[in-house]
Write an enzyme that holds these catalytic residues in place. Structure first.
Site, PDB file in Angstrom:
ATOM      1  N   CYS A   1      56.206  58.890  36.291  1.00 26.46           N
ATOM      2  CA  CYS A   1      56.225  60.462  36.181  1.00 26.46           C
ATOM      3  C   CYS A   1      57.347  60.761  34.970  1.00 26.46           C
ATOM      4  O   CYS A   1      58.612  60.229  34.917  1.00 26.46           O
ATOM      5  CB  CYS A   1      57.095  60.873  36.890  1.00 26.46           C
ATOM      6  SG  CYS A   1      56.029  60.591  38.341  1.00 26.46           S
TER       7      CYS A   1
ATOM      8  N   ASP B   1      58.440  47.548  31.090  1.00 27.89           N
ATOM      9  CA  ASP B   1      59.245  46.820  32.395  1.00 27.89           C
ATOM     10  C   ASP B   1      59.749  45.540  32.554  1.00 27.89           C
ATOM     11  O   ASP B   1      59.846  44.364  32.804  1.00 27.89           O
ATOM     12  CB  ASP B   1      60.123  47.661  33.021  1.00 27.89           C
ATOM     13  CG  ASP B   1      60.357  49.231  32.134  1.00 27.89           C
ATOM     14  OD1 ASP B   1      60.444  49.626  31.174  1.00 27.89           O
ATOM     15  OD2 ASP B   1      59.695  50.480  33.067  1.00 27.89           O
TER      16      ASP B   1
ATOM     17  N   HIS C   1      47.280  55.792  34.764  1.00 36.72           N
ATOM     18  CA  HIS C   1      47.194  55.158  34.534  1.00 36.72           C
ATOM     19  C   HIS C   1      46.511  53.625  33.808  1.00 36.72           C
ATOM     20  O   HIS C   1      46.303  52.885  34.630  1.00 36.72           O
ATOM     21  CB  HIS C   1      49.141  54.454  34.090  1.00 36.72           C
ATOM     22  CG  HIS C   1      49.056  53.179  35.168  1.00 36.72           C
ATOM     23  ND1 HIS C   1      49.061  53.360  37.096  1.00 36.72           N
ATOM     24  CD2 HIS C   1      48.886  51.848  35.449  1.00 36.72           C
ATOM     25  CE1 HIS C   1      49.210  52.597  37.610  1.00 36.72           C
ATOM     26  NE2 HIS C   1      49.283  51.994  36.660  1.00 36.72           N
TER      27      HIS C   1
ATOM     28  N   PHE D   1      34.179  40.931  49.698  1.00 35.89           N
ATOM     29  CA  PHE D   1      34.507  39.736  49.382  1.00 35.89           C
ATOM     30  C   PHE D   1      34.386  38.956  48.035  1.00 35.89           C
ATOM     31  O   PHE D   1      33.230  38.237  48.292  1.00 35.89           O
ATOM     32  CB  PHE D   1      35.122  39.399  50.365  1.00 35.89           C
ATOM     33  CG  PHE D   1      35.990  39.725  50.805  1.00 35.89           C
ATOM     34  CD1 PHE D   1      37.437  39.616  50.754  1.00 35.89           C
ATOM     35  CD2 PHE D   1      35.485  41.032  52.159  1.00 35.89           C
ATOM     36  CE1 PHE D   1      37.857  40.837  51.422  1.00 35.89           C
ATOM     37  CE2 PHE D   1      36.375  41.808  52.847  1.00 35.89           C
ATOM     38  CZ  PHE D   1      37.627  41.391  52.147  1.00 35.89           C
ATOM     39  N   MET D   2      34.838  38.204  46.950  1.00 35.27           N
ATOM     40  CA  MET D   2      33.880  37.034  46.529  1.00 35.27           C
ATOM     41  C   MET D   2      35.031  36.089  46.571  1.00 35.27           C
ATOM     42  O   MET D   2      35.929  35.531  45.948  1.00 35.27           O
ATOM     43  CB  MET D   2      34.870  37.705  45.163  1.00 35.27           C
ATOM     44  CG  MET D   2      34.008  38.519  44.392  1.00 35.27           C
ATOM     45  SD  MET D   2      31.794  37.920  44.196  1.00 35.27           S
ATOM     46  CE  MET D   2      31.478  39.653  43.265  1.00 35.27           C
TER      47      MET D   2
ATOM     48  N   TYR E   1      31.423  31.089  49.206  1.00 33.50           N
ATOM     49  CA  TYR E   1      31.105  30.284  47.889  1.00 33.50           C
ATOM     50  C   TYR E   1      30.871  31.537  46.653  1.00 33.50           C
ATOM     51  O   TYR E   1      30.435  29.903  45.542  1.00 33.50           O
ATOM     52  CB  TYR E   1      29.481  30.934  48.280  1.00 33.50           C
ATOM     53  CG  TYR E   1      27.898  30.451  47.395  1.00 33.50           C
ATOM     54  CD1 TYR E   1      27.263  28.769  47.393  1.00 33.50           C
ATOM     55  CD2 TYR E   1      27.753  30.797  46.501  1.00 33.50           C
ATOM     56  CE1 TYR E   1      26.217  28.361  47.144  1.00 33.50           C
ATOM     57  CE2 TYR E   1      26.228  30.322  45.536  1.00 33.50           C
ATOM     58  CZ  TYR E   1      25.765  29.256  46.196  1.00 33.50           C
ATOM     59  OH  TYR E   1      25.013  28.483  44.915  1.00 33.50           O
TER      60      TYR E   1
HETATM   61  P1  H2U Z   1      50.200  48.339  37.806  1.00 35.02           P
HETATM   62  O1  H2U Z   1      50.113  49.658  38.933  1.00 35.02           O
HETATM   63  O2  H2U Z   1      48.274  48.400  37.281  1.00 35.02           O
HETATM   64  O3  H2U Z   1      50.429  47.096  38.572  1.00 35.02           O
HETATM   65  O4  H2U Z   1      50.534  49.163  36.859  1.00 35.02           O
HETATM   66  C1  H2U Z   1      51.852  49.001  36.732  1.00 35.02           C
HETATM   67  C2  H2U Z   1      52.615  48.893  35.563  1.00 35.02           C
HETATM   68  O5  H2U Z   1      53.985  49.317  35.555  1.00 35.02           O
HETATM   69  C3  H2U Z   1      53.024  47.528  36.163  1.00 35.02           C
HETATM   70  O6  H2U Z   1      52.703  46.541  35.007  1.00 35.02           O
HETATM   71  C4  H2U Z   1      55.199  48.558  35.699  1.00 35.02           C
HETATM   72  C5  H2U Z   1      54.593  47.487  36.142  1.00 35.02           C
HETATM   73  O7  H2U Z   1      55.117  46.348  35.428  1.00 35.02           O
HETATM   74  N1  H2U Z   1      55.835  49.450  35.433  1.00 35.02           N
HETATM   75  C6  H2U Z   1      57.566  49.710  35.342  1.00 35.02           C
HETATM   76  O8  H2U Z   1      56.406  49.186  32.996  1.00 35.02           O
HETATM   77  N2  H2U Z   1      58.341  50.312  34.795  1.00 35.02           N
HETATM   78  C7  H2U Z   1      58.800  50.611  35.545  1.00 35.02           C
HETATM   79  O9  H2U Z   1      59.560  51.344  36.272  1.00 35.02           O
HETATM   80  C8  H2U Z   1      57.492  50.773  37.079  1.00 35.02           C
HETATM   81  C9  H2U Z   1      56.341  50.209  36.903  1.00 35.02           C
END
Ligand code: H2U
Ligand code: ZN
Length: 361
Positions: free
Chosen positions: A62, A85, A173, A322-323, A326
């Site tokens: 956010c 991060d 995102h 579900f993958m 098979y």
């Molecule tokens: P996904 O929900 O698609 O995993 O994406 C969230 C990404 O945001 C995830 O790769 C990053 C996570 O590493 N993230 C940060 O870089 N910093 C944060 O403080 C929280 C999440």
């Protein structure tokens, strides 16, 4: 349901089980439409939450929130791109050294991982965003491809949407992973498109789009510059392929008109997806274009830019395909034909179910 000509010599193949070839990724899929009739007593997934707060200062994606590495996000008002991060790829990993046996091969993996927030609000998704807001996402996709593509041979943009797809955060995102190597799927697509162009003299996916636009039975949406279809070889129940009509190799090449049109067609497709089971439709999607980097081949004309959408839902908002079994041990299998899936998607309205006036009765 019409009898699909299927494209295989005009044969009515839809009702009978058969296998289909995916020439892009060089694999086959078993199509067994009659399996949709079987009863389901398996896993039912939870519905996505419908009470996501618009702004949560504890959510690290956010505006104004503190992320995992202690950095504070700006009070962004549009898109927001930052370095992940917890990156899977970093620029400075050492090389594992030479292999001492052909069965034990390893190579260096270097790269960069970024996260792109689409919007400052956590309770919005792409289909509910405005066209200019979606256009801003597309522009960022193009610029990040350009930026990371100047250094790395592959820039993978992907969105995991929904907890069902392993998405850890409801805030809208996507992710961008740039790597020093061509990942497996990219390598297969590179090889197939190159071989096709050599043999047939034109880019595979350009010809494929033209064919589908003529055959019509798998087309979901069409616009001046774009085409959405359920590919002949689709594996996931409502998988789609988004293709430019013109020969375009990479995202940054898209003209302003093509980007605006892309925003419109994405909004329509994602609205249809949400309308299918009246839920925020989960999926993994991503863009594929010609490899990048300083060593990219001068002639990438066999490549056609495209996006894959892989949604897991099969029967309802809570019952997924579900993958396993098979699929893991032999090859992919699907339960309704791509033609049936396209017809269902085509028939869905283009106005979002959440924005319809509530029934007064
Ligand atoms: P996904 O929900 O698609 O995993 O994406 C969230 C990404 O945001 C995830 O790769 C990053 C996570 O590493 N993230 C940060 O870089 N910093 C944060 O403080 C929280 C999440
Ligand atoms: Zn692809």
């Amino acid at each position: 349901m019409g009898r699909g000509r299927g494209g295989a010599g005009g044969l009515p193949i839809a009702e009978h089980q058969h296998i289909r070839y995916n020439p892009l990724q060089d694999e086959w899929v078993l199509v067994s439409a009659h399996r949709m009739k079987r009863p389901w007593q398996g896993q039912v997934d939870p519905l996505p939450p419908d009470d996501v707060p618009r702004h949560d200062p504890r959510n690290p994606l956010c505006p104004g929130a503190t992320r995992g590495n202690g950095e504070v996000n700006p009070h962004y008002e549009g898109t927001f791109l930052f370095n992940n991060d917890f990156p899977a790829l970093q620029p400075d990993a050492p090389s594992p050294g030479p292999s001492d046996h052909p069965l034990f091969q390893a190579e260096a993996a270097r790269g960069v991982c970024k996260v792109l927030c689409f919007h400052p609000w956590s309770d919005i998704t792409l289909p509910l965003m405005s066209i200019p807001e979606i256009r801003a996402v597309i522009d960022t996709w193009a610029s990040v491809t350009e930026e990371l593509g100047s250094k790395y041979p592959w820039v993978q943009i992907f969105e995991n949407k929904g907890a069902m797809m392993g998405c850890s955060n409801p805030h809208p995102h996507c992710q961008v992973w740039a790597s020093s190597f061509l990942p497996d799927v990219a390598r297969r697509e590179e090889r197939s498109q190159q071989a096709y162009q050599k043999q047939h003299g034109s880019p595979m996916l350009l010809e494929y789009g033209r064919q589908e636009a003529e055959r019509r039975e798998r087309v979901v949406l069409e616009s001046e510059h774009w085409l959405v279809l359920v590919p002949f070889w689709a594996v996931w129940p409502f998988q789609t392929l988004l293709l430019p009509r013109r020969h375009v190799k990479r995202l940054p090449e898209l003209s302003s008109a093509e980007r605006d049109d892309l925003a419109c067609i994405m909004k329509k497709l994602l609205t249809k997806y949400d309308n299918l089971f009246e839920t925020s439709f989960p999926y993994s999607m991503g863009w594929h274009g010609a490899p990048t980097g300083p060593e990219a081949e001068a002639d990438c004309s066999h490549w056609q830019l495209h996006a894959h959408y892989y949604p897991p839902l099969l029967r309802s908002a809570t019952i997924r395909k579900f993958m396993v079994g098979y699929e893991m041990l032999a090859q992919s299998q699907r339960d309704l034909t791509p033609e049936q899936a396209a017809q269902r998607l085509r028939a869905l309205p283009e106005d979002h179910y959440r924005l319809r006036p509530k029934d007064a009765s």
